[in-house]
Enzyme design. Structure first.
Site, PDB file in Angstrom:
ATOM      1  N   TRP A 370       0.729  -1.084  -0.065  1.00 35.45           N
ATOM      2  CA  TRP A 370      -0.056   0.103  -0.105  1.00 35.45           C
ATOM      3  C   TRP A 370       0.899   1.326  -0.011  1.00 35.45           C
ATOM      4  CZ3 TRP A 370      -1.746   2.901   4.891  1.00 35.45           C
ATOM      5  CH2 TRP A 370      -0.960   2.575   5.680  1.00 35.45           C
ATOM      6  N   ASP A 371       2.132   1.056   0.192  1.00 34.38           N
ATOM      7  CA  ASP A 371       2.937   2.250   0.322  1.00 34.38           C
ATOM      8  C   ASP A 371       2.687   3.083  -1.095  1.00 34.38           C
ATOM      9  OD1 ASP A 371       3.868   0.308   2.006  1.00 34.38           O
ATOM     10  OD2 ASP A 371       5.963   0.880   1.643  1.00 34.38           O
ATOM     11  N   GLU A 499       0.410  -2.192  12.570  1.00 31.66           N
ATOM     12  CA  GLU A 499       0.910  -3.535  12.833  1.00 31.66           C
ATOM     13  C   GLU A 499       1.114  -4.284  13.872  1.00 31.66           C
ATOM     14  OE1 GLU A 499       3.580  -4.346   9.448  1.00 31.66           O
ATOM     15  OE2 GLU A 499       2.240  -3.927   8.079  1.00 31.66           O
ATOM     16  N   LYS A 611       3.156   0.717  16.143  1.00 31.86           N
ATOM     17  CA  LYS A 611       4.383   0.653  15.265  1.00 31.86           C
ATOM     18  C   LYS A 611       4.211   2.069  14.350  1.00 31.86           C
ATOM     19  CE  LYS A 611       6.376  -2.089  11.636  1.00 31.86           C
ATOM     20  NZ  LYS A 611       6.142  -3.212  10.803  1.00 31.86           N
ATOM     21  N   GLN A 612       3.080   2.560  14.039  1.00 29.62           N
ATOM     22  CA  GLN A 612       2.905   3.730  12.960  1.00 29.62           C
ATOM     23  C   GLN A 612       1.533   4.225  13.401  1.00 29.62           C
ATOM     24  OE1 GLN A 612       3.380   0.362  10.289  1.00 29.62           O
ATOM     25  NE2 GLN A 612       2.401   1.429   9.195  1.00 29.62           N
TER      26      GLN A 612
END
Length: 781
Positions: A370-371, A499, A611-612
């Site tokens: 998806w980046d 994640e 994580k993000q």
């Protein structure tokens, strides 16, 4: 809160070049990534040009975007619907390595004496130039230069030019050049992010032959059964030489040996042209012919004209894409390196996309994530929309595979793979892979933003609407109207962008993005009904879409369950997140980051730790849905528990911190994003660039400090610069118009360079620009 790591760079600051001065074998693995040259199709990892001892850590590699081998995914305990067969980008034949012998002494920087060693990636010419002044152990001093390029306008073609000049002797020089088909991929490592899954040599060599100074090697992958061919030919600037060439199919080699008597202070020049084609480009029996045609054209042009063509291509690219930053030369260098790397990494043929590590290394097996849509696509949408369109066409070209995957999981519609090359789901860990159903919505979001920025109705009619409708159909079956949630539509057992939180109910990002998808699908249906009812009817017949389905999409969108905690005044990341224990990241030793390499997943999943960005990414992408207070409350809640173990993380925090007025913090996050690879901040640049992070760096400048936001009918800006930056300038392409934005500490100006007129907004104040007109605003301190 975790402190972001910092490092001193070994690379020299320069606006347009990446420069290594001196010889740094201890950093060679990382430098190979940095000095890659690629053109979106062919990637030449930046290995040193000569063979050298094992004491220098190296991974010699050449990649073709979208060319892959398959491998079996094995599980100690398998299950229905698990990904069974992976795909990995393969390391193809090497043409970059030479053996140079001077009067019997092998040129090798680990022996003799180095007087000069400079390596430079020139982002205006698209070449890597390496210059060496070296003295052998017997005192022979020589100058050698290597110049390497992968042609942007001729994506199957590359070239290397070698210049040799004896400085204090005359004598015999021998150059050995190869097409070496013995390349192999990295094996799996303890780092789950690295390694291809290909355990053995993946090729069978079907052809190997040569004549004079020209040769051809053809190989086929053992499992995916895809062929590629590589042809090379050498052109010498001097006539008095001897040569031998031979091919060995069994040894996967074509070798050329060139010898000549060199005179002191005379310069000798050798150019090696090479071409690669695969069975994904042309029919297998045409590969050799097409390689030969590319080489013939290159010889006609000559190396200097190829360089001229390369510079002209990049001049046009930079005219549209350059971002000028004044105040910190390392940042100017970093943002240009980011944009140049994105151009090098991006497939433009509809059958390839952007690997997470570009064409520079084997992190994540060369997979597309998806980046591409969320982090990289915006740069291309607003600077090179024709490239953005090709990236979306890639998603259309794997739509049938996405349909097949949806059926495998007992759904209609389409489910795009979390990580893939040719369309198969290649994620072996389904809680962090398949369960990230938001990949579907991320692709729709990119289509939506592309359409808003281009008004490309033909793309929507022929490709985009079909993707959007099939994704909407899938999402309508993913959840259900839950009585326990007041009859709202709920989606259970999914993983959002974060994640470190897996298999949860009602992930806010997923629910909001599904709502966006269903609303956009309904909007497109009605738009096509109005603009081209024949095209809509044709599409509905093709995918057997009924009007009742569209009505269901609207009903789900209107009744989507959207998590919110009124006590904390935040969006709950999911139904259970706020009930977990919060981690104090400051008490975790730095050597335990990233957590995924040092903690068991279960030990991560049971805490409030990210994580993000997840909720914060949602707010950024759908900014019009949330108030400033929403942004502030959620930023303050989630920032302290975010580890930034993903390179996708700091850019989003930079953008949102800038909007909140936390400019020092925004700049710190931005610098970490922009310099991640050049300074090797995560100690893993050796595995390849962080392509999404590079797209994030552009967004942090344009959407963060530039304050740009987009919607259906206009661009809006709310710029503000951090203390360290004096000026920021960039261009935006929008609805066929080109706008130039210039921001300093005390003013912002907007100039319409192309297009008749444009409607804009500056801090909520609407205005119109005519072609050639500029408007300036004073910025409050």
């Amino acid at each position: 809160m975790r402190k972001l790591p910092k490092k001193q760079s070994i690379l020299l600051p320069d606006d347009w070049n990446i420069i290594e001065e001196g010889f740094h074998p201890q950093h060679n693995f990382m430098l190979e990534t940095i000095f890659t040259v690629a053109n979106g199709y062919l990637g030449l990892r930046g290995n040193l040009d000569e063979d050298f001892p094992d004491k220098c850590q190296s991974f010699k590699a050449t990649y073709i975007n979208g060319f892959y081998e398959e491998y079996d995914i094995t599980y100690p305990e398998g299950g229905y619907g698990f990904a069974k067969r992976g795909e990995a980008m393969v390391n193809v034949a090497d043409v970059k390595t030479f053996e140079i012998t001077i009067e019997g002494e092998k040129f090798n920087l680990f022996s003799g004496k180095i007087y000069k060693h400079i390596r430079k990636l020139d982002m205006k010419s698209g070449t890597v130039v390496r210059e060496i002044l070296w003295e052998s152990e017997r005192g022979r001093k020589i100058f050698i230069s290597f110049e390497r390029l992968a042609c942007f306008k001729r994506q199957h073609l590359g070239a290397i030019n070698i210049r040799i000049k004896p400085l204090n002797f005359s004598g015999r020089i021998k150059i050995v050049s190869k097409i070496d088909g013995n390349s192999s991929n990295l094996l799996e490592t303890e780092d789950v992010r690295v390694g291809s899954g290909i355990e053995k040599f993946p090729f069978e060599t079907s052809k190997a032959h040569c004549s004079e100074l020209k040769g051809f090697l053809m190989q086929k992958t053992k499992k995916s059964r895809l062929s590629y061919g590589c042809m090379a030919e050498h052109i010498l600037s001097f006539g008095d030489f001897q040569h031998k060439s031979f091919a060995d199919k069994e040894k996967n080699l074509v070798i050329f040996e060139i010898e000549f008597d060199a005179e002191k202070d005379m310069e000798y020049n050798l150019t090696k042209y090479f071409s690669y084609f695969t069975q994904r480009d042309v029919e297998e029996d045409l590969i050799e012919e097409r390689c030969a045609a590319e080489i013939l054209e290159a010889k006609k042009m000559g190396f200097e004209n190829l360089l001229k063509e390369q510079r002209e291509f990049l001049e046009t690219f930079w005219e549209n894409a350059d971002v000028v930053v004044k105040g910190d030369p390392k940042i100017q260098q970093a943002i240009r390196f980011s944009l140049f790397s994105l151009l090098q990494s991006t497939g433009r043929n509809g059958i390839s996309n952007i690997a997470a590590k570009g064409l520079t290394g084997e992190g994540y097996g060369g997979h597309y994530f998806w980046d591409s849509e969320i982090y990289i696509m915006p740069f291309f949408i607003y600077s090179q929309p024709e490239i953005a369109k090709m990236l979306l066409l890639y998603r259309y070209n794997i739509l049938d595979a996405a349909r097949k995957r949806a059926r495998e999981l007992h759904h209609r519609g389409a489910l795009y793979p979390w990580r893939t090359i040719a369309g198969k789901e290649c994620s072996a860990y389904f809680p962090a892979g398949t369960a990230q159903y938001h990949i579907n919505a991320d692709i729709v979001y990119a289509i939506k933003k592309y359409f808003e920025a281009t008004d490309d109705l033909e793309f929507i009619k022929n490709y985009g609407a079909e993707i959007v409708f099939e994704v909407a159909r899938f999402f309508s079956e993913l959840g259900h109207f839950s009585e326990a949630k007041g009859g709202k539509f709920c989606i259970f057992c999914v993983t959002g962008p974060d994640e470190y939180t897996a298999l949860v109910d009602n992930n806010a990002y997923t629910n909001y993005m599904v709502k966006m998808t269903l609303e956009f699908a309904t909007e497109l249906y009605n738009l096509l009904k109005e603009k081209d009812s024949n095209a809509l009817e044709k599409l509905c017949r093709k995918i057997e879409l009924l009007k009742d389905e569209v009505l269901l999409w609207k009903n789900i969108a209107d009744n989507m369950y959207l998590p919110y905690n009124p006590e904390l005044k935040i969006i709950s990341q999911d139904d259970s997140f706020i009930y977990k224990k919060r981690l104090d990241l400051s008490k975790i030793p730095e050597n335990q980051f990233p957590l995924l390499l040092n903690w068991h997943y279960l030990d991560i999943y049971r805490y409030q730790v990210c994580k993000q960005p997840d909720v914060l990414l949602l707010i950024y992408l759908l900014r019009e849905n949330f108030t400033f207070e929403d942004l502030k409350n959620n930023y303050e809640y989630y920032e302290p528990i975010t580890t930034h173990d993903s390179s996708l993380s700091p850019a989003i925090f930079s953008i949102l911190a800038a909007e909140l007025g936390y400019l020092d913090k925004a700049y710190e996050y931005f610098v970490y994003t922009a310099r991640m690879d050049l300074d090797d901040l995560n100690d893993n640049t050796k595995d390849g660039i962080h392509a999404a992070c590079m797209g994030g760096a552009w967004q942090a400048l344009v959407f963060g400090f530039g304050g740009m936001r987009t919607n259906k009918d206009r661009l809006s800006f709310a710029p503000k610069l951090p203390q360290r930056l004096e000026c920021l300038s960039f261009k935006v392409r929008y609805k066929g118009k080109v706008l130039k934005v210039e921001i300093t500490k005390d003013k912002a100006s907007y100039t319409l360079l192309e297009g008749e007129s444009v409607q804009l907004s500056h801090y909520g104040s609407s205005f119109e620009l005519k072609r050639g007109q500029a408007k300036e605003f004073i910025l409050a301190n």
